[in-house]
Write a protein that holds these residues in place. Structure first.
Motif, PDB file in Angstrom:
ATOM      1  N   ALA A  16      -0.724  -4.732-100.754  1.00 54.78           N
ATOM      2  CA  ALA A  16      -0.865  -3.835-101.900  1.00 54.78           C
ATOM      3  C   ALA A  16      -1.963  -4.305-102.848  1.00 54.78           C
ATOM      4  O   ALA A  16      -2.664  -3.487-103.460  1.00 54.78           O
ATOM      5  CB  ALA A  16       0.472  -3.742-102.644  1.00 54.78           C
ATOM      6  N   ALA A  17      -2.120  -5.620-102.967  1.00 52.88           N
ATOM      7  CA  ALA A  17      -3.093  -6.166-103.915  1.00 52.88           C
ATOM      8  C   ALA A  17      -4.520  -6.095-103.393  1.00 52.88           C
ATOM      9  O   ALA A  17      -5.470  -5.938-104.186  1.00 52.88           O
ATOM     10  CB  ALA A  17      -2.737  -7.618-104.242  1.00 52.88           C
ATOM     11  N   PHE A  18      -4.702  -6.206-102.090  1.00 52.56           N
ATOM     12  CA  PHE A  18      -6.049  -6.312-101.531  1.00 52.56           C
ATOM     13  C   PHE A  18      -6.994  -5.179-101.948  1.00 52.56           C
ATOM     14  O   PHE A  18      -8.131  -5.457-102.370  1.00 52.56           O
ATOM     15  CB  PHE A  18      -5.991  -6.412-100.002  1.00 52.56           C
ATOM     16  N   PRO A  19      -6.594  -3.897-101.841  1.00 53.94           N
ATOM     17  CA  PRO A  19      -7.546  -2.833-102.226  1.00 53.94           C
ATOM     18  C   PRO A  19      -8.026  -2.951-103.666  1.00 53.94           C
ATOM     19  O   PRO A  19      -9.175  -2.616-103.972  1.00 53.94           O
ATOM     20  CB  PRO A  19      -6.726  -1.549-102.023  1.00 53.94           C
ATOM     21  N   HIS A  20      -7.162  -3.455-104.539  1.00 61.80           N
ATOM     22  CA  HIS A  20      -7.539  -3.588-105.952  1.00 61.80           C
ATOM     23  C   HIS A  20      -8.507  -4.749-106.181  1.00 61.80           C
ATOM     24  O   HIS A  20      -9.195  -4.779-107.209  1.00 61.80           O
ATOM     25  CB  HIS A  20      -6.282  -3.791-106.806  1.00 61.80           C
ATOM     26  N   THR A  21      -8.547  -5.683-105.253  1.00 65.05           N
ATOM     27  CA  THR A  21      -9.416  -6.856-105.417  1.00 65.05           C
ATOM     28  C   THR A  21     -10.762  -6.699-104.712  1.00 65.05           C
ATOM     29  O   THR A  21     -11.588  -7.620-104.775  1.00 65.05           O
ATOM     30  CB  THR A  21      -8.723  -8.124-104.872  1.00 65.05           C
ATOM     31  N   ILE A  22     -10.996  -5.573-104.071  1.00 61.32           N
ATOM     32  CA  ILE A  22     -12.262  -5.387-103.344  1.00 61.32           C
ATOM     33  C   ILE A  22     -13.481  -5.518-104.255  1.00 61.32           C
ATOM     34  O   ILE A  22     -14.478  -6.151-103.877  1.00 61.32           O
ATOM     35  CB  ILE A  22     -12.259  -4.033-102.602  1.00 61.32           C
ATOM     36  N   PRO A  23     -13.463  -4.939-105.486  1.00 71.03           N
ATOM     37  CA  PRO A  23     -14.622  -5.154-106.363  1.00 71.03           C
ATOM     38  C   PRO A  23     -14.871  -6.639-106.657  1.00 71.03           C
ATOM     39  O   PRO A  23     -16.024  -7.079-106.723  1.00 71.03           O
ATOM     40  CB  PRO A  23     -14.235  -4.395-107.645  1.00 71.03           C
ATOM     41  N   VAL A  24     -13.787  -7.411-106.825  1.00 70.40           N
ATOM     42  CA  VAL A  24     -13.941  -8.843-107.053  1.00 70.40           C
ATOM     43  C   VAL A  24     -14.450  -9.525-105.785  1.00 70.40           C
ATOM     44  O   VAL A  24     -15.264 -10.445-105.842  1.00 70.40           O
ATOM     45  CB  VAL A  24     -12.607  -9.474-107.507  1.00 70.40           C
ATOM     46  N   LEU A  25     -13.970  -9.061-104.644  1.00 70.24           N
ATOM     47  CA  LEU A  25     -14.439  -9.604-103.356  1.00 70.24           C
ATOM     48  C   LEU A  25     -15.948  -9.482-103.236  1.00 70.24           C
ATOM     49  O   LEU A  25     -16.640 -10.468-102.928  1.00 70.24           O
ATOM     50  CB  LEU A  25     -13.756  -8.870-102.203  1.00 70.24           C
ATOM     51  N   THR A  26     -16.471  -8.293-103.476  1.00 67.74           N
ATOM     52  CA  THR A  26     -17.919  -8.093-103.350  1.00 67.74           C
ATOM     53  C   THR A  26     -18.680  -8.917-104.386  1.00 67.74           C
ATOM     54  O   THR A  26     -19.739  -9.483-104.089  1.00 67.74           O
ATOM     55  CB  THR A  26     -18.276  -6.609-103.510  1.00 67.74           C
ATOM     56  N   GLY A  27     -18.136  -8.981-105.602  1.00 70.49           N
ATOM     57  CA  GLY A  27     -18.813  -9.757-106.640  1.00 70.49           C
ATOM     58  C   GLY A  27     -18.747 -11.251-106.388  1.00 70.49           C
ATOM     59  O   GLY A  27     -19.755 -11.953-106.488  1.00 70.49           O
ATOM     60  N   TYR A  28     -17.564 -11.748-106.023  1.00 68.04           N
ATOM     61  CA  TYR A  28     -17.382 -13.183-105.822  1.00 68.04           C
ATOM     62  C   TYR A  28     -18.125 -13.703-104.596  1.00 68.04           C
ATOM     63  O   TYR A  28     -18.557 -14.858-104.589  1.00 68.04           O
ATOM     64  CB  TYR A  28     -15.894 -13.512-105.701  1.00 68.04           C
ATOM     65  N   LEU A  29     -18.249 -12.876-103.579  1.00 68.19           N
ATOM     66  CA  LEU A  29     -19.005 -13.335-102.410  1.00 68.19           C
ATOM     67  C   LEU A  29     -20.446 -13.638-102.802  1.00 68.19           C
ATOM     68  O   LEU A  29     -21.012 -14.665-102.423  1.00 68.19           O
ATOM     69  CB  LEU A  29     -18.961 -12.294-101.296  1.00 68.19           C
ATOM     70  N   PHE A  30     -21.026 -12.749-103.600  1.00 71.69           N
ATOM     71  CA  PHE A  30     -22.435 -12.922-103.955  1.00 71.69           C
ATOM     72  C   PHE A  30     -22.643 -13.992-105.021  1.00 71.69           C
ATOM     73  O   PHE A  30     -23.540 -14.832-104.889  1.00 71.69           O
ATOM     74  CB  PHE A  30     -23.030 -11.587-104.411  1.00 71.69           C
ATOM     75  N   ILE A  31     -21.817 -13.998-106.071  1.00 75.75           N
ATOM     76  CA  ILE A  31     -22.026 -15.022-107.092  1.00 75.75           C
ATOM     77  C   ILE A  31     -21.502 -16.373-106.607  1.00 75.75           C
ATOM     78  O   ILE A  31     -21.984 -17.424-107.033  1.00 75.75           O
ATOM     79  CB  ILE A  31     -21.380 -14.633-108.433  1.00 75.75           C
ATOM     80  N   GLY A  32     -20.524 -16.348-105.698  1.00 77.70           N
ATOM     81  CA  GLY A  32     -20.093 -17.594-105.072  1.00 77.70           C
ATOM     82  C   GLY A  32     -21.192 -18.161-104.189  1.00 77.70           C
ATOM     83  O   GLY A  32     -21.423 -19.374-104.157  1.00 77.70           O
ATOM     84  N   MET A  33     -21.879 -17.267-103.465  1.00 73.04           N
ATOM     85  CA  MET A  33     -23.014 -17.699-102.651  1.00 73.04           C
ATOM     86  C   MET A  33     -24.111 -18.278-103.532  1.00 73.04           C
ATOM     87  O   MET A  33     -24.742 -19.277-103.173  1.00 73.04           O
ATOM     88  CB  MET A  33     -23.552 -16.514-101.841  1.00 73.04           C
ATOM     89  N   ALA A  34     -24.319 -17.667-104.691  1.00 69.05           N
ATOM     90  CA  ALA A  34     -25.336 -18.189-105.619  1.00 69.05           C
ATOM     91  C   ALA A  34     -24.984 -19.610-106.046  1.00 69.05           C
ATOM     92  O   ALA A  34     -25.854 -20.492-106.094  1.00 69.05           O
ATOM     93  CB  ALA A  34     -25.442 -17.272-106.836  1.00 69.05           C
TER      94      ALA A  34
END
Length: 241
Positions: A16-34
């Motif tokens: 149930a939580a995963f769909p709500h965290t997708i925006p954070v997923l996309t953001g964290y992948l990129f800023i985490g990569m940075a």
């Protein structure tokens, strides 16, 4: 049997939580990569990047910490800078204490894993009826943490294979904050806190300068919110409902 039901309830909460965290997923992948690129440039491999994200889950604090991996930087200076940057968690984390107290032993992890993005999801996301609130919030916190760790490792690995100039890459965190603020502005009817934050930030920036305006801004916001805290909390709840 009881253990199986508990496992199923957690699995349901994570689904149930995963769909709500997708925006954070996309953001964290990129800023985490940075962040991974930055720490790799200092000579640390992907394991160190992931380990730091695991035990020092601080987002912008990690970006700042990378600059301290140099000779001549004292521990007191590190403490003061990190404290000034992350003191905001103390102010907005107070509003979650009652919800965390109901979570048993997990409350320690919930405090540790509270980031700006996770905090936003806690308040803008409605808990599904078929899921327990404490498990739903826990799932959001764990998923967001995993995204950050994964992004850090990927960034450090790519930095080893494709080295490049990382000048300006730390702006990725600022960009994510702006996106979150814009989303909340568009979705919320009550925008008093946003206006107060923007006004306080601008005034303190002009008075104290870019290097020293964070702490005064937090104090300014706190002074503005505390007098009408109960009324403001009620308005936010009505807005969410």
């Amino acid at each position: 049997m009881r253990s199986k039901k508990k496992t199923e309830s957690y699995a349901r909460a994570f689904r149930a939580a995963f769909p709500h965290t997708i925006p954070v997923l996309t953001g964290y992948l990129f800023i985490g990569m940075a962040f991974g690129f930055m720490i790799q440039e200092k000579g640390y491999n992907f394991l160190w990047a992931m380990f730091m994200s695991l035990v020092c889950y601080a987002g912008s604090g990690q970006y700042l910490a990378v600059n301290f991996f140099a000779p001549g930087v004292g521990l007191f200076q590190v403490f003061c800078m990190e404290f000034m940057l992350n003191i905001r968690h103390t102010f907005y984390g107070l509003s979650l204490l009652e919800r965390f107290e109901k979570m048993g032993k997990k409350w320690l992890y919930m405090i540790f894993s509270l980031t700006d993005e996770t905090y936003s999801l806690f308040f803008v996301t409605k808990v599904p009826k078929e899921v327990e609130e404490e498990k739903f919030l826990f799932a959001i916190a764990v998923l967001d943490h995993c995204y950050w760790i994964l992004g850090s490792g990927i960034g450090a690995l790519l930095g080893q294979v494709f080295p490049f100039d990382t000048t300006g890459i730390d702006f990725a965190m600022t960009a994510l904050f702006v996106v979150i603020m814009v989303e909340q502005w568009m979705e919320a009817k009550n925008r008093k806190s946003v206006l107060l934050g923007l006004g306080a930030g601008l005034i303190c920036l002009l008075i104290f300068g870019a290097k020293d305006f964070i702490l005064p801004t937090m104090l300014f916001i706190l002074a503005g919110l505390l007098p009408g805290y109960r009324r403001f909390e009620q308005e936010v709840a009505e807005d969410a409902g």
